[in-house]
Design a protein around this motif. Structure first.
Motif, PDB file in Angstrom:
ATOM      1  N   LYS A   1       0.833  -1.207   0.000  1.00  0.00           N
ATOM      2  CA  LYS A   1       0.000   0.000   0.000  1.00  0.00           C
ATOM      3  C   LYS A   1       0.868   1.258   0.000  1.00  0.00           C
ATOM      4  O   LYS A   1       0.570   2.238  -0.705  1.00  0.00           O
ATOM      5  CB  LYS A   1      -0.923  -0.010   1.222  1.00  0.00           C
ATOM      6  CG  LYS A   1      -1.990   1.066   1.208  1.00  0.00           C
ATOM      7  CD  LYS A   1      -2.934   0.914   2.393  1.00  0.00           C
ATOM      8  CE  LYS A   1      -4.050   1.959   2.326  1.00  0.00           C
ATOM      9  NZ  LYS A   1      -5.001   1.802   3.437  1.00  0.00           N
TER      10      LYS A   1
ATOM     11  N   CYS B   1       2.478   1.698  -3.449  1.00  0.00           N
ATOM     12  CA  CYS B   1       1.473   2.226  -4.388  1.00  0.00           C
ATOM     13  C   CYS B   1       1.273   3.725  -4.196  1.00  0.00           C
ATOM     14  O   CYS B   1       1.200   4.486  -5.167  1.00  0.00           O
ATOM     15  CB  CYS B   1       0.137   1.505  -4.206  1.00  0.00           C
ATOM     16  SG  CYS B   1       0.112  -0.189  -4.830  1.00  0.00           S
ATOM     17  N   GLN B   2       1.180   4.147  -2.938  1.00  0.00           N
ATOM     18  CA  GLN B   2       0.964   5.567  -2.655  1.00  0.00           C
ATOM     19  C   GLN B   2       2.160   6.406  -3.106  1.00  0.00           C
ATOM     20  O   GLN B   2       1.996   7.506  -3.643  1.00  0.00           O
ATOM     21  CB  GLN B   2       0.698   5.784  -1.157  1.00  0.00           C
ATOM     22  CG  GLN B   2       0.189   7.178  -0.802  1.00  0.00           C
ATOM     23  CD  GLN B   2      -1.108   7.537  -1.512  1.00  0.00           C
ATOM     24  OE1 GLN B   2      -2.099   6.823  -1.412  1.00  0.00           O
ATOM     25  NE2 GLN B   2      -1.106   8.642  -2.255  1.00  0.00           N
TER      26      GLN B   2
ATOM     27  N   GLU C   1      -6.435   4.724  -5.429  1.00  0.00           N
ATOM     28  CA  GLU C   1      -7.528   3.762  -5.310  1.00  0.00           C
ATOM     29  C   GLU C   1      -7.662   2.925  -6.584  1.00  0.00           C
ATOM     30  O   GLU C   1      -7.676   3.464  -7.699  1.00  0.00           O
ATOM     31  CB  GLU C   1      -8.845   4.489  -5.051  1.00  0.00           C
ATOM     32  CG  GLU C   1     -10.020   3.554  -4.804  1.00  0.00           C
ATOM     33  CD  GLU C   1     -11.355   4.294  -4.686  1.00  0.00           C
ATOM     34  OE1 GLU C   1     -12.391   3.688  -5.010  1.00  0.00           O
ATOM     35  OE2 GLU C   1     -11.341   5.477  -4.294  1.00  0.00           O
TER      36      GLU C   1
ATOM     37  N   SER D   1      -2.731  -1.324  -8.181  1.00  0.00           N
ATOM     38  CA  SER D   1      -2.070  -2.411  -7.460  1.00  0.00           C
ATOM     39  C   SER D   1      -0.683  -2.662  -8.033  1.00  0.00           C
ATOM     40  O   SER D   1      -0.407  -2.349  -9.194  1.00  0.00           O
ATOM     41  CB  SER D   1      -2.903  -3.696  -7.563  1.00  0.00           C
ATOM     42  OG  SER D   1      -2.285  -4.767  -6.873  1.00  0.00           O
TER      43      SER D   1
ATOM     44  N   GLU E   1      -2.367  -5.472  -0.643  1.00  0.00           N
ATOM     45  CA  GLU E   1      -1.916  -4.148  -0.190  1.00  0.00           C
ATOM     46  C   GLU E   1      -1.352  -4.144   1.230  1.00  0.00           C
ATOM     47  O   GLU E   1      -0.511  -3.318   1.572  1.00  0.00           O
ATOM     48  CB  GLU E   1      -3.034  -3.120  -0.320  1.00  0.00           C
ATOM     49  CG  GLU E   1      -4.249  -3.352   0.545  1.00  0.00           C
ATOM     50  CD  GLU E   1      -5.230  -2.187   0.479  1.00  0.00           C
ATOM     51  OE1 GLU E   1      -5.973  -2.026   1.462  1.00  0.00           O
ATOM     52  OE2 GLU E   1      -5.259  -1.451  -0.527  1.00  0.00           O
TER      53      GLU E   1
END
Length: 435
Positions: free
Chosen positions: A146, A149-150, A162, A165, A179
């Motif tokens: 997660k 990804c951010q 959002e 992935s 995530e």
């Protein structure tokens, strides 16, 4: 640490696995590991041994923390060396992050071991994107998927991470990273699993390299034009191959419009290649529609449509392309070609589209949606190396769909992710109504 040289060379992370596997499985051994490392570093005048000891402490602080009873002493030891040692200072930061994020599940990945052995405490990992670009990002032992990804979303100035992935491509599989997993834990687990599935030959364990991709996975709230960067880097390039393979139900008129936009993405306002359109129809028109018109008819129709949009930029053409496909029920779908034997009213070969509406069974030739199963109606599903199985409705009286496919693991993961997102959204809405 080299104090007792081994009679044989140990490669990769064989030694670190031997040291860290037990304390990761048994909390009681974590304090013992820290005590032994600190003991062997105290008063150690062997430079090589000391360097290796600090490498091990660096790996330990990124894997698990000592108990509260020992934490103060470990921190004092690390801080007492941090003024004169860069690696000791980094160990303090790593231990603080491990205390916040929790212990790892697997021993350090080979990438981490090799990094610290080369005296590099920063690990940069390349991520590849659908538009054929790539960038390197710092990944720490405590980085979860997660977070990764951010970081990517922030760097690329996406409005939201959002639905996106990480995917790891290893051997012949592309697998989505959950995530909540530590990135290196997931890659380690995946590598070990592939190695077990493909045993060594002549005593040599095969080495598997991997690539990391960042892509849109769940298309629940995707609206073309809402996030320009996401449209340009991801959405267009992920949707284009699905169109060209002929997975969507597309009219000839729409195909002409889309082909003109694809041409504009490739060549901008340059019309000098329009006379070559008949030779590049596979790059412009859905495979199932190419024979609908003869090559000259396609060329004339696409050229006319192209001239209508004169002055439109390639990036605007990408968004225009997406706005046409957005009106179709199959927009944002993951498509799977499968064989089925359970539904006698449907063809043996089916096209299955999984999207925000649910699981859609599509006729492979007409592209008509035969039936749609919303996620709320799907009660059970499972997959294996050669199949995907799904139960619709009541477990006892409901209907079943058994598909023959090598991509069952992807269908399983996608269904799990969409349903998990649906349940999370429902719970949030309930909470908001109560407030």
């Amino acid at each position: 640490m080299g104090d007792h040289p081994s009679k044989r060379n140990r490669e990769g992370n064989e030694l670190t696995d031997h040291i860290f596997e037990a304390p990761l499985q048994h909390d009681i051994l974590r304090d013992e590991t820290y005590c032994q490392l600190i003991k062997q570093l105290t008063g150690n005048r062997n430079r090589l041994s000391t360097e290796r000891g600090w490498e091990l402490i660096w790996l330990a602080t990124g894997s698990f923390a000592p108990s509260t009873n020992l934490l103060k002493e470990v921190m004092l030891f690390l801080r007492s060396h941090s003024k004169h040692s860069k690696i000791a200072a980094d160990c303090v930061n790593r231990l603080q992050k491990t205390l916040r994020n929790g212990p790892r599940k697997y021993p350090p990945h080979q990438v981490e071991v090799e990094a610290v052995q080369r005296n590099k405490t920063q690990i940069f990992h390349k991520a590849y994107f659908p538009d054929d670009s790539s960038e390197a990002f710092e990944v720490e032992s405590s980085t979860r998927a997660k977070d990764f990804c951010q970081n990517i979303a922030d760097r690329l100035k996406l409005k939201s991470a959002e639905g996106f992935s990480l995917f790891v491509k290893i051997a012949d599989k592309v697998i989505s990273v959950p995530e909540g997993d530590f990135f290196f834990d997931f890659v380690r687990h995946l590598t070990d699993w592939i190695k077990k599935a493909r045993p060594s030959r002549d005593g040599v364990t095969p080495q598997f390299s991997y690539l990391v991709f960042f892509m849109k996975k769940l298309w629940t709230n995707t609206v073309p034009g809402k996030d320009r960067n996401a449209d340009i880097i991801f959405h267009y390039h992920q949707e284009l191959p699905k169109l060209l393979r002929g997975y969507h139900k597309c009219s000839t008129e729409e195909a002409v419009q889309l082909a003109a936009l694809i041409y504009r993405v490739k060549f901008g306002d340059d019309s000098s290649n329009l006379h070559n359109i008949s030779r590049m129809l596979k790059e412009l028109v859905p495979a199932d529609l190419i024979r609908k018109l003869d090559p000259d008819e396609w060329r004339q129709a696409i050229s006319t449509s192209f001239s209508r949009d004169s002055g439109k930029s390639p990036d605007d053409a990408k968004i225009g392309f997406l706005k046409i496909i957005y009106n179709w029920r199959t927009f944002g779908s993951a498509f799977f070609e499968v064989k089925q034997t359970t539904e006698q009213n449907f063809p043996e070969t089916l096209l299955i589209a999984i999207n925000k509406q649910g699981v859609n069974l599509i006729h492979p030739e007409t592209k008509e949606i035969l039936i749609s199963y919303p996620f709320t109606k799907i009660s059970n599903w499972s997959s294996g190396n050669t199949y995907f199985h799904m139960t619709i409705g009541n477990l006892v009286r409901g209907s079943k769909l058994l598909c023959e496919t090598s991509l069952g693991y992807k269908m399983d993961d996608l269904l799990t992710s969409y349903i998990s997102l649906m349940l999370t959204t429902m719970n949030k809405n309930r909470t908001m109504r109560r407030q």
